[in-house]
Enzyme design. Structure first.
Site, PDB file in Angstrom:
ATOM      1  N   GLU A 229       0.885  -1.162   0.000  1.00  0.00           N
ATOM      2  CA  GLU A 229       0.000   0.000   0.000  1.00  0.00           C
ATOM      3  C   GLU A 229       0.922   1.211   0.000  1.00  0.00           C
ATOM      4  OE1 GLU A 229      -1.425   3.111   0.664  1.00  0.00           O
ATOM      5  OE2 GLU A 229      -1.895   2.591   2.742  1.00  0.00           O
ATOM      6  N   CYS A 263      -2.462   8.579   3.475  1.00  0.00           N
ATOM      7  CA  CYS A 263      -2.134   8.116   2.122  1.00  0.00           C
ATOM      8  C   CYS A 263      -3.230   8.407   1.117  1.00  0.00           C
ATOM      9  CB  CYS A 263      -1.813   6.618   2.139  1.00  0.00           C
ATOM     10  SG  CYS A 263      -3.183   5.576   2.694  1.00  0.00           S
TER      11      CYS A 263
END
Length: 510
Positions: A229, A263
């Protein structure tokens, strides 16, 4: 707001390292031995560990709120939400694990009929989870929850920059969990490097694409699958028909949460030129409404993780046209919510992931211009589009590629465990959350229990013309075709077909 007490140059002295680089090989070997013993496979063990992990977070909420305040001045609301969310993740997994582990029936073709086919979920083995500091609980614990639910043994590398929270986790997990099959490693980069030299059955990593490439390279010699990720620059397109008050509220919330250290935070805005100035004014108003005239004094506005991060963001602001914010207080790791108007698309601000409370706003004249701007760059972790028009929604969905696509909101897709969470291309590899995490850390093994009442000679050499035609006929009855036949006439019709077929080709059967 609690001020960050740790300086960049001394975070390593605050981190309570619990393993040396020399001890890593034996630690990994011990965890593999625990997995090989079979102790992690029984459902009883999995549930016990999940209940203990849930208990850990329910009993230590205040401690985690304090540790995150010490790490980067995190608001009590966000810290408590993250802590309670981990307990809820365990509870949700416990509620569903009995269903998740059930074998999944699969159709068979005529060559195997009336045999049975199904797939079973089995654990991979030893899982390495490398969490990230911006959400030090969620990004370490959530992958671990799914890995444990799948029956794996787990090694967690805790994020060193969130030193206080990692210290707390490192002290608590051994008190609640099976210390033979679940280990935590608290240490800096050398410990991470030592861990990556060992063999695992799956690696989960959250962080930058630069480090993600290092993880992938370390996994390659053993062909170890990875969940990466990696974030990136997640754009927002605002169409002329969008509700600007709604856009301002949701973009401001999504961008400045955790001081932009998220993020999936909106990285930059592409706004139709006809509404850009109105939207900027509304976002400035929302900043004041959410965080007050001086956000540095707000208990709801978070600070940055370290001085290196502050300096990097200061560098991105050099020479930019600031229309809001820009105030920097290095001693408290504070940067005000900032808006940059019309930055150069080739500037560092628009080339690297910002990961901070800086909002670039660029004007576009059309949907096509926005789509081309997005597609010239790496595929983002998420694309946000604000519009009421169905055709616009569908166009961005079809003509762009991203890990997720969210319409008229920000961030909330990550809170829905029914939706797989992950990137594509430079923004990541694989997906998780909820059942998707369990599935990621499970090998779906195919099982076929073939019929034995008849053994058609058509499959065996020598291959005569009649055998070849028979084989090709059998192959036309694919599992999906057989499933449709069952829907039409059920088992009776399929059995009748088999009887007629056997009579016609009796000579081909032994």
């Amino acid at each position: 707001m609690t001020q960050y007490p740790i300086r960049e140059e001394d975070w390593s002295t605050v981190l309570e390292q619990n393993v040396t680089t020399e001890e890593v090989p034996s630690l990994v070997s011990a965890v593999r031995e625990a997995f090989d013993s079979g102790r992690t496979r029984p459902l009883k063990w999995r549930k016990q560990q999940l209940r203990q992990l849930q208990k850990l977070f329910e009993e230590n909420i205040d401690a985690f709120v304090k540790s995150q305040a010490a790490d980067f001045g995190r608001s009590a609301y966000l810290a408590e939400s993250e802590t309670r969310g981990r307990a809820a993740q365990c509870a949700e997994t416990l509620e569903n694990i009995d269903d998740w582990i059930k074998p999944v029936p699969r159709s068979v073709n005529l060559l195997s009929y009336p045999g049975s086919g199904y797939s079973v979920y089995e654990p991979y083995g030893v899982i390495l989870v490398m969490g990230a500091w911006n959400f030090p609980l969620a990004l370490t614990i959530d992958p671990a929850v799914g890995a444990i639910a799948a029956g794996n043994a787990v090694i967690m590398k805790l994020p060193e920059h969130a030193a206080n929270t990692s210290n707390l986790l490192a002290s608590l997990i051994p008190k609640y969990m099976d210390t033979d099959a679940i280990k935590v490693c608290n240490g800096g980069v050398p410990v991470a490097q030592a861990l990556l030299k060992e063999r695992y059955d799956y690696i989960a990593f959250t962080g930058s694409s630069t480090v993600g490439k290092i993880v992938l390279a370390a996994a390659a010699p053993n062909l170890t699958p990875c969940l990466l990720e990696l974030g990136g620059k997640s754009p927002v397109y605002v169409a002329p028909d969008a509700d600007l008050d709604l856009v301002a509220s949701r973009v401001t919330w999504g961008k400045y949460m955790n001081a932009g250290q998220v993020c999936i935070a909106p990285d930059y805005l592409l706004v139709h030129s006809s509404i850009k100035n109105k939207l900027i004014a509304k976002i400035k108003y929302k900043i004041t409404q959410f965080y007050g005239v001086d956000p540095e004094k707000s208990v709801d506005y978070d600070h940055l993780i370290d001085s290196r991060h502050v300096k990097r963001l200061q560098g991105l602001l050099e020479g930019q046209n600031l229309v809001a914010g820009g105030t920097v207080t290095p001693s408290t790791r504070y940067i005000a919510p900032t808006i940059v108007n019309e930055p150069d698309p080739e500037s560092p601000l628009m080339q690297e992931e910002i990961f901070g409370p800086i909002m670039p706003v660029l004007s576009v004249e059309s949907e096509r211009e926005a789509i081309e701007f997005i597609n010239k760059r790496d595929k983002p972790l998420v694309l946000y589009v604000f519009t009421k028009d169905l055709k616009t929604k569908q166009r961005f969905q079809v003509e762009t590629s991203s890990g997720a696509y969210v319409i008229n909101d920000c961030f909330v897709h990550s809170l829905n465990d029914e939706l797989p969470f992950g990137g594509v291309g430079a923004s990541g590899l694989g997906a998780y959350h909820g059942k998707h995490t369990f599935a990621t850390f499970s090998h779906s093994k195919s099982v076929l229990d073939a019929a034995t009442f008849a053994d058609p000679d058509a499959r065996y050499p020598p291959y005569t013309p009649s055998k070849v035609s028979t084989t090709f006929f059998l192959l036309t009855f694919t599992p999906s075709r057989i499933a449709r036949i069952k829907k039409i006439g059920g088992v009776v019709l399929l059995s009748l077909l088999a009887i007629l077929f056997r009579r016609q080709l009796r000579s081909l059967f032994k």
